[in-house]
Design a protein around this motif. Structure first.
Motif: not given
Ligand code: SAM
Length: 462
Positions: A241-250, A264-268, A296-300, A315-317, A349-351
């Protein structure tokens, strides 16, 4: 009987107090409490109570209407979306500007041992979203169960939860959590993604965090479940789960299957704390080694973990149309609009990173909660042009058609294509299969206020 107004927190304090006094009382107490009135569209629960000492002073007010929206953002949306969505935009605009009309889904937590919540929801007119369709309510990797199922559809293992729930236990079958290879078996309830929805904008109160006790349900925009359904996670898979916070989809992934690994990855850092708290509140300790948090930064990931995962969710920003419309000032709104122009580069880049992190034959689901074609189809087209081995899959028949009773779908025109006025209902010949393959878009509409949510599924060829 006196009339008291309760805040959500007070509601739960009273609920727990009554439940703790007598186990026998639990369903009665809950029904009694819940048979009181919940204001539609409001964050306030109003209860009729004869309990002593249950006065209320904290009343959360309804969000205001159009007056509190940010004009700069609204102007921008009007310009872009009237062109991209045509006739759908005025009604979508109406919903976005009317928070009291918004609906909320209640996703049940299969790991909670408290089960009376279903009765309460049903008695309040909530009904299950998923079992009424033959869409992938339960994703299962057990072929012997599939062969008995009238819901078996080709290569995908689609089972109705009704079927599973009525099925007698069979100890010869692999149990959820039992890895096909060498994993020790986990004793977990059967995977079951259950979400209750209400036709009107009734908001069920959220549960406070209680250390040592798993929460029973998670409130969400029901459209958030669609990317998880499209991901088709099966027991024993490795999932990112590349962009995971706050975790609803996880959490939704963990309701629908028992992967051998969910990263579950979240860089912030602040959002990562929120994510960790969500996971702690809903998942048992026995899953700690399977559900991990990474920063990590999801791009890596595409480089550091190339070809490792069976499934990747991006689930992109994104612009988040619902919340951006309520930016607290025009200045903040304008700042966000500048940021908006930069998002598609990050999203692509994330995709691309996700497409590298998935194994050949695995799938990536890309999703956003914006209506903007620049962040949706245009991103898919950009990533596909760099990845000849990636193939977009049609979600129209699999998801949009069976769920069109609940959600208003539009096939989204890709950036650079001739804009068309998308139809809400699938009509043969009006929307090209190319557009279907790029992704589907949930557009909020009166009575079906879910979304915005865009989703696209891409398979990496073997
Ligand atoms: C739309 S939210 C994700 C919501 C989450 N999937 C859920 O269902 O609760 C997008 C998340 O991507 C994170 N994000 C931003 N830049 C990122 C990056 N370069 N790599 C990975 N995640 C990133 C944001 O901090 C944010 O928490």
């Amino acid at each position: 009987m006196s009339n008291h107004m309760f805040s959500v927190q007070q509601f739960y304090v009273t609920w727990r107090r009554i439940c703790c006094k007598s186990k026998k009382l639990t369903p009665v107490a809950l029904n009694w409490l819940w048979s009181s009135n919940c204001h539609a569209g409001s964050r306030v629960v109003s209860l009729q109570s004869n309990q002593k000492g249950t006065s209320n002073k904290q009343v959360t007010k309804r969000p205001k209407k159009e007056s509190s929206s940010c004009q700069a953002v609204l102007n921008h949306f009007d310009q872009q979306y009237s062109e991209e969505l045509g006739d759908l935009w005025p009604s979508a605009r109406h919903v976005l500007l009317d928070p009291p009309s918004w609906q909320y889904g209640v996703m049940l937590n299969r790991f909670s041992t408290v089960t009376d919540i279903t009765q309460i929801l049903q008695s309040q007119g909530f009904s299950t979203l998923l079992p009424q369709t033959n869409i992938s309510v339960l994703l299962c990797n057990d072929p012997s169960m599939v062969s008995h199922s009238k819901y078996h559809e080709g290569k995908d293992t689609l089972l109705s939860s009704d079927y599973i729930n009525k099925r007698p236990p069979d100890n010869s079958l692999p149990q959820p959590g039992q890895d096909p290879q060498s994993e020790p078996s986990l004793s977990l309830p059967r995977p079951s993604l259950q979400c209750y929805i209400h036709p009107s904008p009734l908001r069920f109160p959220s549960q406070a965090h209680r250390p040592g006790q798993l929460k029973q349900y998670y409130l969400l925009n029901a459209a958030s479940l669609l990317p998880v359904l499209a991901l088709q996670v099966r027991d024993g898979e490795k999932v990112l789960d590349l962009c995971s916070a706050p975790g609803g989809k996880a959490l939704a992934i963990m309701q629908s299957a028992t992967p051998v690994l969910l990263c579950c990855n979240e860089p912030d850092p602040h959002r990562r704390d929120w994510l960790a708290k969500t996971l702690e509140s809903f998942l048992p300790h026995s899953l700690n080694s399977r559900v991990i948090v990474s920063s990590q930064d999801g791009r890596s990931f595409g480089q550091s973990e190339a070809g490792v995962y069976d499934k990747v969710l991006v689930d992109a920003p994104c612009s988040n149309d619902r919340s951006w419309l309520y930016s607290c000032s025009n200045q903040q709104g304008e700042q966000r609009l500048k940021e908006r122009a930069r998002l598609p580069v990050l999203q692509a880049q994330l995709l691309r990173s996700a497409l590298s992190a998935v194994r050949p034959g695995g799938i990536v689901v890309y999703s956003t909660c914006t209506l903007s074609s620049f962040e949706n189809c245009a991103v898919i087209e950009t990533a596909l042009s760099d990845f000849p081995e990636a193939e977009p899959e049609d979600l129209w028949e699999e998801i949009a058609v069976p769920l069109s009773k609940y959600f208003a779908f539009s096939s989204h025109p890709g950036h650079g294509q001739t804009p068309h006025k998308p139809s809400l209902k699938p009509q043969n010949g009006t929307v090209s299969s190319y557009q279907h393959r790029l992704g589907i878009l949930v557009v909020p509409q009166p009575g079906k206020t879910w979304g915005p949510m865009f989703l696209s599924r891409i398979r990496r060829r073997k």
